[in-house]
Design a protein around this motif. Structure first.
Motif, PDB file in Angstrom:
ATOM      1  N   TYR A 298       0.835  -1.204   0.000  1.00  0.00           N
ATOM      2  CA  TYR A 298       0.000   0.000   0.000  1.00  0.00           C
ATOM      3  C   TYR A 298       0.870   1.255   0.000  1.00  0.00           C
ATOM      4  CZ  TYR A 298      -3.285   3.598   1.327  1.00  0.00           C
ATOM      5  OH  TYR A 298      -4.012   4.748   1.361  1.00  0.00           O
ATOM      6  N   PHE A 299       1.930   1.248   0.805  1.00  0.00           N
ATOM      7  CA  PHE A 299       2.825   2.404   0.870  1.00  0.00           C
ATOM      8  C   PHE A 299       3.439   2.693  -0.492  1.00  0.00           C
ATOM      9  CE2 PHE A 299       7.257   3.837   1.288  1.00  0.00           C
ATOM     10  CZ  PHE A 299       7.031   5.104   1.804  1.00  0.00           C
ATOM     11  N   PHE A 300       3.937   1.658  -1.169  1.00  0.00           N
ATOM     12  CA  PHE A 300       4.539   1.855  -2.487  1.00  0.00           C
ATOM     13  C   PHE A 300       3.504   2.272  -3.522  1.00  0.00           C
ATOM     14  CE2 PHE A 300       7.992  -1.004  -0.859  1.00  0.00           C
ATOM     15  CZ  PHE A 300       8.941  -0.002  -0.790  1.00  0.00           C
ATOM     16  N   TYR A 301       2.304   1.732  -3.431  1.00  0.00           N
ATOM     17  CA  TYR A 301       1.225   2.123  -4.343  1.00  0.00           C
ATOM     18  C   TYR A 301       0.876   3.599  -4.145  1.00  0.00           C
ATOM     19  CZ  TYR A 301      -3.440   2.505  -6.313  1.00  0.00           C
ATOM     20  OH  TYR A 301      -4.535   2.918  -7.009  1.00  0.00           O
ATOM     21  N   TYR A 302       0.705   4.007  -2.883  1.00  0.00           N
ATOM     22  CA  TYR A 302       0.374   5.398  -2.573  1.00  0.00           C
ATOM     23  C   TYR A 302       1.484   6.330  -3.040  1.00  0.00           C
ATOM     24  CZ  TYR A 302      -0.560   9.585   0.198  1.00  0.00           C
ATOM     25  OH  TYR A 302      -0.784  10.878   0.594  1.00  0.00           O
ATOM     26  N   ARG A 303       2.718   5.937  -2.820  1.00  0.00           N
ATOM     27  CA  ARG A 303       3.863   6.751  -3.228  1.00  0.00           C
ATOM     28  C   ARG A 303       3.929   6.891  -4.750  1.00  0.00           C
ATOM     29  NH1 ARG A 303       9.913   4.986  -1.715  1.00  0.00           N
ATOM     30  NH2 ARG A 303      10.962   6.489  -3.006  1.00  0.00           N
ATOM     31  N   ALA A 304       3.654   5.806  -5.468  1.00  0.00           N
ATOM     32  CA  ALA A 304       3.682   5.855  -6.928  1.00  0.00           C
ATOM     33  C   ALA A 304       2.560   6.728  -7.465  1.00  0.00           C
ATOM     34  CB  ALA A 304       3.574   4.449  -7.497  1.00  0.00           C
ATOM     35  N   LYS A 305       1.382   6.635  -6.862  1.00  0.00           N
ATOM     36  CA  LYS A 305       0.258   7.465  -7.298  1.00  0.00           C
ATOM     37  C   LYS A 305       0.545   8.935  -7.043  1.00  0.00           C
ATOM     38  CE  LYS A 305      -3.027   5.009  -8.990  1.00  0.00           C
ATOM     39  NZ  LYS A 305      -3.490   5.212 -10.339  1.00  0.00           N
ATOM     40  N   LYS A 306       1.136   9.235  -5.907  1.00  0.00           N
ATOM     41  CA  LYS A 306       1.475  10.604  -5.567  1.00  0.00           C
ATOM     42  C   LYS A 306       2.501  11.155  -6.561  1.00  0.00           C
ATOM     43  CE  LYS A 306       2.982  13.353  -1.640  1.00  0.00           C
ATOM     44  NZ  LYS A 306       3.492  13.311  -0.263  1.00  0.00           N
ATOM     45  N   LYS A 307       3.491  10.354  -6.893  1.00  0.00           N
ATOM     46  CA  LYS A 307       4.527  10.768  -7.826  1.00  0.00           C
ATOM     47  C   LYS A 307       3.919  10.971  -9.216  1.00  0.00           C
ATOM     48  CE  LYS A 307       8.604   9.165  -7.149  1.00  0.00           C
ATOM     49  NZ  LYS A 307       9.823   8.326  -7.095  1.00  0.00           N
ATOM     50  N   GLU A 308       3.008  10.085  -9.607  1.00  0.00           N
ATOM     51  CA  GLU A 308       2.343  10.193 -10.913  1.00  0.00           C
ATOM     52  C   GLU A 308       1.500  11.471 -10.984  1.00  0.00           C
ATOM     53  OE1 GLU A 308      -1.313   7.856 -12.656  1.00  0.00           O
ATOM     54  OE2 GLU A 308       0.487   6.605 -12.618  1.00  0.00           O
ATOM     55  N   LYS A 309       0.848  11.809  -9.887  1.00  0.00           N
ATOM     56  CA  LYS A 309       0.014  13.001  -9.845  1.00  0.00           C
ATOM     57  C   LYS A 309       0.889  14.261  -9.984  1.00  0.00           C
ATOM     58  CE  LYS A 309      -3.563  13.037  -7.140  1.00  0.00           C
ATOM     59  NZ  LYS A 309      -4.414  13.107  -5.939  1.00  0.00           N
ATOM     60  N   ASN A 310       2.057  14.249  -9.352  1.00  0.00           N
ATOM     61  CA  ASN A 310       2.961  15.395  -9.456  1.00  0.00           C
ATOM     62  C   ASN A 310       3.548  15.538 -10.848  1.00  0.00           C
ATOM     63  OD1 ASN A 310       2.584  16.176  -6.810  1.00  0.00           O
ATOM     64  ND2 ASN A 310       4.332  15.028  -6.046  1.00  0.00           N
ATOM     65  N   ILE A 311       3.759  14.454 -11.540  1.00  0.00           N
ATOM     66  CA  ILE A 311       4.309  14.507 -12.895  1.00  0.00           C
ATOM     67  C   ILE A 311       3.267  15.071 -13.856  1.00  0.00           C
ATOM     68  CG2 ILE A 311       5.079  13.068 -14.832  1.00  0.00           C
ATOM     69  CD1 ILE A 311       6.448  11.259 -12.790  1.00  0.00           C
ATOM     70  N   ASP A 312       2.002  14.721 -13.651  1.00  0.00           N
ATOM     71  CA  ASP A 312       0.933  15.181 -14.547  1.00  0.00           C
ATOM     72  C   ASP A 312       0.694  16.685 -14.450  1.00  0.00           C
ATOM     73  OD1 ASP A 312       0.577  12.654 -15.494  1.00  0.00           O
ATOM     74  OD2 ASP A 312      -1.118  12.180 -14.168  1.00  0.00           O
ATOM     75  N   LYS A 313       1.078  17.325 -13.369  1.00  0.00           N
ATOM     76  CA  LYS A 313       0.797  18.758 -13.198  1.00  0.00           C
ATOM     77  C   LYS A 313       1.622  19.580 -14.098  1.00  0.00           C
ATOM     78  CE  LYS A 313      -0.980  18.810  -8.586  1.00  0.00           C
ATOM     79  NZ  LYS A 313      -0.846  19.284  -7.244  1.00  0.00           N
TER      80      LYS A 313
END
Length: 60
Positions: free
Chosen positions: A45-60
């Motif tokens: 879950y931690f790695f999934y959350y971290r990857a989603k957060k990183k993906e969201k920052n890249i999309d901005k």
């Protein structure tokens, strides 16, 4: 070497519960058998959350 570690890591929970001195030991064995699974789920879950957060920052 790996097969030796795997063989030592495999625990027969039924035998431990049958030879348990009291109910508290049985509960401890059951909880202890689930702890590795819970830790792995938490890490996933931690790695999934971290990857989603990183993906969201890249999309901005």
């Amino acid at each position: 070497m790996r097969t030796l570690a795997i063989a030592l890591a495999q625990i027969n929970i039924e035998d431990k519960i049958k030879s348990a001195p009291d109910e508290n030991y049985q509960i401890g064995v059951l909880i202890g058998s689930f702890v590795p699974f819970i830790v792995l789920v938490g890490l996933a879950y931690f790695f999934y959350y971290r990857a989603k957060k990183k993906e969201k920052n890249i999309d901005k």
